[in-house]
Design a protein around this motif. Sequence first.
Motif, PDB file in Angstrom:
ATOM      1  N   ALA A   1     -11.444 -67.026-115.110  1.00 16.83           N
ATOM      2  CA  ALA A   1     -12.837 -67.391-114.871  1.00 16.83           C
ATOM      3  C   ALA A   1     -13.124 -67.308-113.376  1.00 16.83           C
ATOM      4  CB  ALA A   1     -13.103 -68.805-115.373  1.00 16.83           C
ATOM      5  N   TYR A   2     -14.258 -66.733-113.041  1.00 19.29           N
ATOM      6  CA  TYR A   2     -14.696 -66.681-111.647  1.00 19.29           C
ATOM      7  C   TYR A   2     -15.871 -67.617-111.384  1.00 19.29           C
ATOM      8  CZ  TYR A   2     -11.561 -62.851-110.604  1.00 19.29           C
ATOM      9  OH  TYR A   2     -10.431 -62.093-110.383  1.00 19.29           O
ATOM     10  N   LEU A   3     -16.432 -68.166-112.439  1.00 22.33           N
ATOM     11  CA  LEU A   3     -17.454 -69.198-112.313  1.00 22.33           C
ATOM     12  C   LEU A   3     -17.421 -70.024-113.590  1.00 22.33           C
ATOM     13  CD1 LEU A   3     -19.780 -70.064-110.308  1.00 22.33           C
ATOM     14  CD2 LEU A   3     -21.339 -68.959-111.915  1.00 22.33           C
ATOM     15  N   ILE A   4     -17.484 -71.340-113.449  1.00 21.85           N
ATOM     16  CA  ILE A   4     -17.530 -72.246-114.599  1.00 21.85           C
ATOM     17  C   ILE A   4     -18.788 -73.093-114.449  1.00 21.85           C
ATOM     18  CG2 ILE A   4     -16.428 -74.183-115.786  1.00 21.85           C
ATOM     19  CD1 ILE A   4     -13.726 -73.017-114.862  1.00 21.85           C
ATOM     20  N   GLN A   5     -19.646 -73.057-115.483  1.00 20.72           N
ATOM     21  CA  GLN A   5     -20.902 -73.791-115.448  1.00 20.72           C
ATOM     22  C   GLN A   5     -20.832 -74.976-116.404  1.00 20.72           C
ATOM     23  OE1 GLN A   5     -20.323 -70.250-116.015  1.00 20.72           O
ATOM     24  NE2 GLN A   5     -22.397 -69.628-116.598  1.00 20.72           N
TER      25      GLN A   5
ATOM     26  N   GLY B   1     -27.116 -83.211-114.571  1.00 20.04           N
ATOM     27  CA  GLY B   1     -27.577 -81.969-113.964  1.00 20.04           C
ATOM     28  C   GLY B   1     -26.672 -80.803-114.282  1.00 20.04           C
ATOM     29  N   THR B   2     -26.870 -79.726-113.534  1.00 17.99           N
ATOM     30  CA  THR B   2     -26.117 -78.493-113.719  1.00 17.99           C
ATOM     31  C   THR B   2     -25.168 -78.301-112.550  1.00 17.99           C
ATOM     32  OG1 THR B   2     -27.999 -77.508-114.875  1.00 17.99           O
ATOM     33  CG2 THR B   2     -26.311 -75.997-114.058  1.00 17.99           C
ATOM     34  N   PHE B   3     -23.948 -77.852-112.855  1.00 17.75           N
ATOM     35  CA  PHE B   3     -22.918 -77.697-111.836  1.00 17.75           C
ATOM     36  C   PHE B   3     -22.247 -76.334-112.008  1.00 17.75           C
ATOM     37  CE2 PHE B   3     -23.514 -82.074-112.994  1.00 17.75           C
ATOM     38  CZ  PHE B   3     -23.736 -82.694-111.768  1.00 17.75           C
ATOM     39  N   LEU B   4     -22.114 -75.614-110.903  1.00 18.01           N
ATOM     40  CA  LEU B   4     -21.510 -74.286-110.898  1.00 18.01           C
ATOM     41  C   LEU B   4     -20.233 -74.355-110.061  1.00 18.01           C
ATOM     42  CD1 LEU B   4     -24.758 -72.201-110.224  1.00 18.01           C
ATOM     43  CD2 LEU B   4     -23.815 -72.908-112.434  1.00 18.01           C
ATOM     44  N   PHE B   5     -19.103 -74.321-110.730  1.00 16.30           N
ATOM     45  CA  PHE B   5     -17.810 -74.467-110.053  1.00 16.30           C
ATOM     46  C   PHE B   5     -17.204 -73.091-109.770  1.00 16.30           C
ATOM     47  CE2 PHE B   5     -18.295 -78.234-112.747  1.00 16.30           C
ATOM     48  CZ  PHE B   5     -18.008 -79.267-111.858  1.00 16.30           C
ATOM     49  N   ASP B   6     -16.633 -72.941-108.590  1.00 14.56           N
ATOM     50  CA  ASP B   6     -15.871 -71.739-108.259  1.00 14.56           C
ATOM     51  C   ASP B   6     -14.385 -72.040-108.461  1.00 14.56           C
ATOM     52  OD1 ASP B   6     -14.564 -69.557-107.265  1.00 14.56           O
ATOM     53  OD2 ASP B   6     -15.664 -69.467-105.371  1.00 14.56           O
ATOM     54  N   PRO B   7     -13.794 -71.611-109.582  1.00 13.00           N
ATOM     55  CA  PRO B   7     -12.397 -71.961-109.857  1.00 13.00           C
ATOM     56  C   PRO B   7     -11.400 -71.268-108.926  1.00 13.00           C
ATOM     57  CG  PRO B   7     -13.241 -70.487-111.548  1.00 13.00           C
ATOM     58  CD  PRO B   7     -14.405 -70.830-110.671  1.00 13.00           C
TER      59      PRO B   7
ATOM     60  N   LEU C   1     -26.663 -66.676-109.984  1.00 19.70           N
ATOM     61  CA  LEU C   1     -26.422 -68.106-110.173  1.00 19.70           C
ATOM     62  C   LEU C   1     -27.505 -68.733-111.055  1.00 19.70           C
ATOM     63  CD1 LEU C   1     -25.306 -69.121-106.563  1.00 19.70           C
ATOM     64  CD2 LEU C   1     -23.860 -68.647-108.546  1.00 19.70           C
ATOM     65  N   LYS C   2     -28.732 -68.271-110.900  1.00 19.69           N
ATOM     66  CA  LYS C   2     -29.811 -68.773-111.761  1.00 19.69           C
ATOM     67  C   LYS C   2     -29.544 -68.395-113.208  1.00 19.69           C
ATOM     68  CE  LYS C   2     -34.791 -68.475-112.590  1.00 19.69           C
ATOM     69  NZ  LYS C   2     -36.086 -67.864-112.161  1.00 19.69           N
ATOM     70  N   TYR C   3     -29.151 -67.149-113.428  1.00 17.91           N
ATOM     71  CA  TYR C   3     -28.786 -66.690-114.774  1.00 17.91           C
ATOM     72  C   TYR C   3     -27.670 -67.561-115.350  1.00 17.91           C
ATOM     73  CZ  TYR C   3     -25.825 -63.945-117.935  1.00 17.91           C
ATOM     74  OH  TYR C   3     -25.017 -63.550-118.974  1.00 17.91           O
ATOM     75  N   ALA C   4     -26.622 -67.824-114.553  1.00 22.13           N
ATOM     76  CA  ALA C   4     -25.478 -68.611-115.025  1.00 22.13           C
ATOM     77  C   ALA C   4     -25.894 -70.039-115.352  1.00 22.13           C
ATOM     78  CB  ALA C   4     -24.378 -68.600-113.960  1.00 22.13           C
ATOM     79  N   ALA C   5     -26.772 -70.609-114.540  1.00 18.67           N
ATOM     80  CA  ALA C   5     -27.217 -71.985-114.784  1.00 18.67           C
ATOM     81  C   ALA C   5     -28.005 -72.080-116.083  1.00 18.67           C
ATOM     82  CB  ALA C   5     -28.059 -72.472-113.605  1.00 18.67           C
ATOM     83  N   LEU C   6     -28.886 -71.098-116.330  1.00 19.03           N
ATOM     84  CA  LEU C   6     -29.694 -71.135-117.551  1.00 19.03           C
ATOM     85  C   LEU C   6     -28.830 -71.039-118.805  1.00 19.03           C
ATOM     86  CD1 LEU C   6     -32.767 -68.936-116.562  1.00 19.03           C
ATOM     87  CD2 LEU C   6     -32.766 -71.375-117.102  1.00 19.03           C
ATOM     88  N   ASP C   7     -27.677 -70.394-118.690  1.00 15.72           N
ATOM     89  CA  ASP C   7     -26.783 -70.274-119.852  1.00 15.72           C
ATOM     90  C   ASP C   7     -26.334 -71.635-120.365  1.00 15.72           C
ATOM     91  OD1 ASP C   7     -26.881 -67.589-120.220  1.00 15.72           O
ATOM     92  OD2 ASP C   7     -24.820 -67.164-119.638  1.00 15.72           O
ATOM     93  N   VAL C   8     -26.271 -72.648-119.496  1.00 19.58           N
ATOM     94  CA  VAL C   8     -25.832 -73.974-119.964  1.00 19.58           C
ATOM     95  C   VAL C   8     -26.969 -74.989-120.026  1.00 19.58           C
ATOM     96  CG1 VAL C   8     -23.401 -73.780-119.323  1.00 19.58           C
ATOM     97  CG2 VAL C   8     -25.048 -74.551-117.606  1.00 19.58           C
TER      98      VAL C   8
END
Length: 398
Positions: free
Chosen positions: A43-47, A54-60, A148-155
């Motif tokens: 994984a290169y990003l975990i949402q 809220g929403t959190f975007l982690f860089d593993p 990042l906006k796309y990734a946030a909307l996914d969750v």
Amino acid sequence: MDEFQVIESTAAFDEAVRRLLAGQGPIAVDAERASGFRYSQRAYLIQMFRRDAGTFLFDPTQIPDFSELQAGIHSEEWVLHAASQDLACLREVGLDPDRIFDTELAARLLGMPRVGLASVVEELLGIRLAKEHSASDWSTRPLPQSWLKYAALDVELLVDVREQLGARLIETGKAEIAEEEFDAVLHRAAKPPAAEPWRRLSGIHAMRSPRNLAVARELWLARDALATELDVAPGRLVPDASLLAVAQSLPSTRRALSELREFNGRASRSELDRWWAAVERGLTTSDLPAVRVPSDAPPPPRAWAARNPEADARLRLARAAVAEAAEQLDMPVENLLTPDHLRRVAWNPPADATAESIGEALLALGARHWQVAATSQIIADAFVEAAQSVEDAASDAS
């Protein structure tokens, strides 16, 4: 537009954990990989999203230890879409739920016509999601704000989707079925590594010469070693079609290899010594691969009528009965019963072929209890009808 921040520092991670643990209800989880770009499936990003948090975007790649987050949320329900695609890369960093709700699988069980996340969100919530970054290279750094906006909307919408699907599962009497399916996904054992992974080369099944196969094998192994070393998707170095073109033509010199027009790809010439060494190994080895690989799988169904008429009748009648049952349950037939399970039982049925014995055989193959309850009797009935039809046909012929 909101500015999305990627969590990559210890302080930001600690704050995210605190807020997630203080939130309410299920936790929506997603992961982005770089399939088609990188060799690894990490994984290169975990949402993550949770109400009141809220929403959190982690860089593993920057967070060395997720254990504090895992300890705080593992017992909560995690909501994922197509969980089987993400569980492995989440587990790789130490994130592993005790229970899940899979929105894609729920949509399948409910017979929804389209089960991609964007389609499910649009049908249930009336919101249209753009999916333009689904196949992007998520190993890119820094990640663009639009990604990042796309990734946030996914969750951010997954919990709302889960509530709608959960209500429909209850209304249709499928809630317990869904729980069993979710648990099966969560605890499904990983597939063991293939004994000869090079046989996954696209188009290799048409190759019938052991020498050609040996060259294909050596080229695949050489490409795989380089791809692993560089962490690049193998096909981006040299496509499968190029490796097969070399294996089919069997060039006898390094120059002939370099002049083969079909041999292309970004590393086809820069690594020519590597590829020629692989070709030479394939041309000279005495360790020739078998053309046919032993398998315990039944033959292709198209061959059954000639090889085993009664098995053919069993499969045709049982498949029709299971399809009818799936239609009545309003779900895809493959979710009611894995087609391979039916083929195996039809080809090699229990001696008595009762509903009970067929159910035991299906369970041994990996079918769930609800699937057995829904199909074992109709399969047994189909097998009885098949035996009678074959017997009648034999009597008419005589």
